[in-house]
Design a protein around this motif. Structure first.
Motif, PDB file in Angstrom:
ATOM      1  N   SER A 173       0.831  -1.195   0.000  1.00 58.17           N
ATOM      2  CA  SER A 173       0.000   0.000   0.000  1.00 58.17           C
ATOM      3  C   SER A 173       0.874   1.257   0.000  1.00 58.17           C
ATOM      4  CB  SER A 173      -0.930  -0.008   1.213  1.00 58.17           C
ATOM      5  OG  SER A 173      -0.160  -0.015   2.396  1.00 58.17           O
ATOM      6  N   CYS A 174       0.251   2.360  -0.307  1.00 57.17           N
ATOM      7  CA  CYS A 174       0.957   3.647  -0.359  1.00 57.17           C
ATOM      8  C   CYS A 174       1.397   4.062   1.038  1.00 57.17           C
ATOM      9  CB  CYS A 174       0.045   4.728  -0.919  1.00 57.17           C
ATOM     10  SG  CYS A 174      -0.410   4.473  -2.625  1.00 57.17           S
ATOM     11  N   ARG A 175       2.498   4.776   1.085  1.00 56.22           N
ATOM     12  CA  ARG A 175       2.928   5.365   2.344  1.00 56.22           C
ATOM     13  C   ARG A 175       2.688   6.860   2.271  1.00 56.22           C
ATOM     14  NH1 ARG A 175       8.337   7.482   2.016  1.00 56.22           N
ATOM     15  NH2 ARG A 175       9.227   7.006   0.000  1.00 56.22           N
ATOM     16  N   LYS A 176       2.570   7.483   3.410  1.00 52.65           N
ATOM     17  CA  LYS A 176       2.278   8.916   3.443  1.00 52.65           C
ATOM     18  C   LYS A 176       3.586   9.697   3.412  1.00 52.65           C
ATOM     19  CE  LYS A 176      -0.864  12.094   5.421  1.00 52.65           C
ATOM     20  NZ  LYS A 176      -2.211  12.052   5.873  1.00 52.65           N
ATOM     21  N   GLY A 177       3.637  10.691   2.561  1.00 56.87           N
ATOM     22  CA  GLY A 177       4.801  11.563   2.464  1.00 56.87           C
ATOM     23  C   GLY A 177       4.349  13.008   2.510  1.00 56.87           C
ATOM     24  N   TYR A 178       5.289  13.902   2.599  1.00 54.79           N
ATOM     25  CA  TYR A 178       4.980  15.325   2.675  1.00 54.79           C
ATOM     26  C   TYR A 178       5.912  16.111   1.772  1.00 54.79           C
ATOM     27  CZ  TYR A 178       2.395  13.988   6.812  1.00 54.79           C
ATOM     28  OH  TYR A 178       1.516  13.389   7.666  1.00 54.79           O
ATOM     29  N   ALA A 179       5.412  17.202   1.262  1.00 58.16           N
ATOM     30  CA  ALA A 179       6.219  18.160   0.517  1.00 58.16           C
ATOM     31  C   ALA A 179       5.956  19.523   1.134  1.00 58.16           C
ATOM     32  CB  ALA A 179       5.823  18.163  -0.951  1.00 58.16           C
ATOM     33  N   TRP A 180       6.940  20.380   1.098  1.00 53.48           N
ATOM     34  CA  TRP A 180       6.786  21.707   1.671  1.00 53.48           C
ATOM     35  C   TRP A 180       7.089  22.756   0.614  1.00 53.48           C
ATOM     36  CZ3 TRP A 180       9.079  17.583   3.996  1.00 53.48           C
ATOM     37  CH2 TRP A 180       8.461  17.113   5.154  1.00 53.48           C
ATOM     38  N   GLN A 181       6.272  23.781   0.590  1.00 47.20           N
ATOM     39  CA  GLN A 181       6.470  24.900  -0.322  1.00 47.20           C
ATOM     40  C   GLN A 181       6.774  26.130   0.518  1.00 47.20           C
ATOM     41  OE1 GLN A 181       2.881  25.142  -2.600  1.00 47.20           O
ATOM     42  NE2 GLN A 181       2.985  23.022  -3.201  1.00 47.20           N
ATOM     43  N   PHE A 182       7.832  26.836   0.164  1.00 43.94           N
ATOM     44  CA  PHE A 182       8.256  28.018   0.902  1.00 43.94           C
ATOM     45  C   PHE A 182       8.172  29.225  -0.016  1.00 43.94           C
ATOM     46  CE2 PHE A 182      10.207  24.402   2.806  1.00 43.94           C
ATOM     47  CZ  PHE A 182      10.324  24.677   4.146  1.00 43.94           C
ATOM     48  N   ARG A 183       7.683  30.355   0.510  1.00 44.06           N
ATOM     49  CA  ARG A 183       7.558  31.563  -0.296  1.00 44.06           C
ATOM     50  C   ARG A 183       7.945  32.765   0.542  1.00 44.06           C
ATOM     51  NH1 ARG A 183       2.785  34.857  -2.631  1.00 44.06           N
ATOM     52  NH2 ARG A 183       1.758  34.252  -0.731  1.00 44.06           N
ATOM     53  N   ASP A 184       8.708  33.644  -0.070  1.00 41.88           N
ATOM     54  CA  ASP A 184       9.120  34.889   0.578  1.00 41.88           C
ATOM     55  C   ASP A 184       7.994  35.905   0.404  1.00 41.88           C
ATOM     56  OD1 ASP A 184      10.281  37.199   1.477  1.00 41.88           O
ATOM     57  OD2 ASP A 184      11.847  37.267  -0.040  1.00 41.88           O
ATOM     58  N   VAL A 185       7.375  36.308   1.495  1.00 39.94           N
ATOM     59  CA  VAL A 185       6.288  37.291   1.426  1.00 39.94           C
ATOM     60  C   VAL A 185       6.624  38.524   2.265  1.00 39.94           C
ATOM     61  CG1 VAL A 185       4.411  35.723   0.833  1.00 39.94           C
ATOM     62  CG2 VAL A 185       5.051  36.000   3.219  1.00 39.94           C
ATOM     63  N   SER A 186       7.909  38.858   2.302  1.00 44.18           N
ATOM     64  CA  SER A 186       8.337  40.048   3.029  1.00 44.18           C
ATOM     65  C   SER A 186       7.841  41.296   2.298  1.00 44.18           C
ATOM     66  CB  SER A 186       9.862  40.055   3.154  1.00 44.18           C
ATOM     67  OG  SER A 186      10.457  40.035   1.883  1.00 44.18           O
ATOM     68  N   PRO A 187       7.965  42.482   2.884  1.00 48.16           N
ATOM     69  CA  PRO A 187       7.460  43.695   2.238  1.00 48.16           C
ATOM     70  C   PRO A 187       8.031  43.943   0.835  1.00 48.16           C
ATOM     71  CG  PRO A 187       8.014  44.150   4.515  1.00 48.16           C
ATOM     72  CD  PRO A 187       8.467  42.746   4.226  1.00 48.16           C
ATOM     73  N   HIS A 188       9.241  43.495   0.580  1.00 45.27           N
ATOM     74  CA  HIS A 188       9.849  43.675  -0.745  1.00 45.27           C
ATOM     75  C   HIS A 188      10.328  42.328  -1.293  1.00 45.27           C
ATOM     76  CE1 HIS A 188       9.668  47.944  -0.051  1.00 45.27           C
ATOM     77  NE2 HIS A 188      10.266  47.763   1.113  1.00 45.27           N
ATOM     78  N   PRO A 189       9.397  41.388  -1.555  1.00 49.26           N
ATOM     79  CA  PRO A 189       9.810  40.066  -2.024  1.00 49.26           C
ATOM     80  C   PRO A 189      10.299  40.129  -3.470  1.00 49.26           C
ATOM     81  CG  PRO A 189       7.448  40.230  -2.147  1.00 49.26           C
ATOM     82  CD  PRO A 189       7.945  41.513  -1.501  1.00 49.26           C
ATOM     83  N   ARG A 190      11.093  39.163  -3.813  1.00 52.20           N
ATOM     84  CA  ARG A 190      11.580  39.070  -5.194  1.00 52.20           C
ATOM     85  C   ARG A 190      10.869  37.934  -5.932  1.00 52.20           C
ATOM     86  NH1 ARG A 190      15.543  40.116  -1.813  1.00 52.20           N
ATOM     87  NH2 ARG A 190      16.258  37.980  -1.605  1.00 52.20           N
ATOM     88  N   GLY A 191       9.727  37.514  -5.389  1.00 49.54           N
ATOM     89  CA  GLY A 191       8.983  36.441  -6.038  1.00 49.54           C
ATOM     90  C   GLY A 191       9.659  35.091  -5.884  1.00 49.54           C
ATOM     91  N   THR A 192      10.448  34.933  -4.828  1.00 48.21           N
ATOM     92  CA  THR A 192      11.186  33.692  -4.652  1.00 48.21           C
ATOM     93  C   THR A 192      10.303  32.617  -4.035  1.00 48.21           C
ATOM     94  OG1 THR A 192      12.667  35.272  -3.582  1.00 48.21           O
ATOM     95  CG2 THR A 192      13.614  33.294  -4.329  1.00 48.21           C
ATOM     96  N   PHE A 193      10.436  31.417  -4.566  1.00 49.82           N
ATOM     97  CA  PHE A 193       9.618  30.287  -4.153  1.00 49.82           C
ATOM     98  C   PHE A 193      10.464  29.035  -4.319  1.00 49.82           C
ATOM     99  CE2 PHE A 193       7.114  26.720  -5.639  1.00 49.82           C
ATOM    100  CZ  PHE A 193       6.107  26.629  -4.696  1.00 49.82           C
ATOM    101  N   PHE A 194      10.376  28.105  -3.407  1.00 48.22           N
ATOM    102  CA  PHE A 194      11.007  26.820  -3.662  1.00 48.22           C
ATOM    103  C   PHE A 194      10.209  25.706  -3.021  1.00 48.22           C
ATOM    104  CE2 PHE A 194      13.063  27.073   0.469  1.00 48.22           C
ATOM    105  CZ  PHE A 194      13.343  25.763   0.808  1.00 48.22           C
ATOM    106  N   TYR A 195      10.424  24.526  -3.545  1.00 45.61           N
ATOM    107  CA  TYR A 195       9.682  23.339  -3.195  1.00 45.61           C
ATOM    108  C   TYR A 195      10.674  22.335  -2.610  1.00 45.61           C
ATOM    109  CZ  TYR A 195       7.206  18.992  -4.374  1.00 45.61           C
ATOM    110  OH  TYR A 195       6.616  17.775  -4.342  1.00 45.61           O
ATOM    111  N   TYR A 196      10.354  21.796  -1.437  1.00 46.48           N
ATOM    112  CA  TYR A 196      11.274  20.880  -0.748  1.00 46.48           C
ATOM    113  C   TYR A 196      10.591  19.544  -0.527  1.00 46.48           C
ATOM    114  CZ  TYR A 196      14.300  19.121   2.965  1.00 46.48           C
ATOM    115  OH  TYR A 196      15.144  18.366   3.722  1.00 46.48           O
ATOM    116  N   HIS A 197      11.226  18.480  -0.942  1.00 46.65           N
ATOM    117  CA  HIS A 197      10.630  17.156  -0.752  1.00 46.65           C
ATOM    118  C   HIS A 197      11.584  16.176  -0.095  1.00 46.65           C
ATOM    119  CE1 HIS A 197      12.900  15.241  -3.998  1.00 46.65           C
ATOM    120  NE2 HIS A 197      12.834  16.412  -4.570  1.00 46.65           N
ATOM    121  N   LYS A 198      12.827  16.553   0.115  1.00 45.57           N
ATOM    122  CA  LYS A 198      13.786  15.624   0.715  1.00 45.57           C
ATOM    123  C   LYS A 198      13.445  15.404   2.180  1.00 45.57           C
ATOM    124  CE  LYS A 198      17.471  16.774  -2.412  1.00 45.57           C
ATOM    125  NZ  LYS A 198      18.773  17.378  -2.583  1.00 45.57           N
TER     126      LYS A 198
END
Length: 106
Positions: free
Chosen positions: A79-104
């Protein structure tokens, strides 16, 4: 050509077998495994860019994180096992639109 393989796969969602057909129409016969290997080799070279984006976001003043659960079917006959992924986004007052996805570590 390597950049185009990666762009076609991840930007235009074009699977390797379709890309192989396109190249065959142009007279270049490649096995799907070769195209797949080239695509992964090129993507792995982007690790430094990924790490720079990750460090930039982690050092921001205000960080938004989203945890996404998903089922991972990587064991044949089990059967399938449960995993997680995390998405991070910079939402500071002057963001540069930076985003990354972490799955390790999931």
């Amino acid at each position: 050509m390597l950049a185009q393989i990666v762009i076609n796969k991840y930007r235009y969602h074009l699977p390797e077998y379709r890309q192989v057909r396109q190249y065959a129409d142009l007279g270049l016969k490649l096995p799907t495994s070769t195209l797949n290997g080239w695509g992964y080799a090129e993507a792995s070279r982007q690790e430094l860019v990924y790490e720079a984006l990750r460090d930039d976001i982690r050092n921001s003043d205000y960080l938004q994180i989203d945890e996404v659960p998903w089922n991972i079917a990587d064991r044949k006959g089990q059967s399938c096992r449960k995993g997680y992924a995390w998405q991070f986004r910079d939402v500071s007052p002057h963001p540069r639109g930076t985003f990354f996805y972490y799955h390790k570590g999931s």
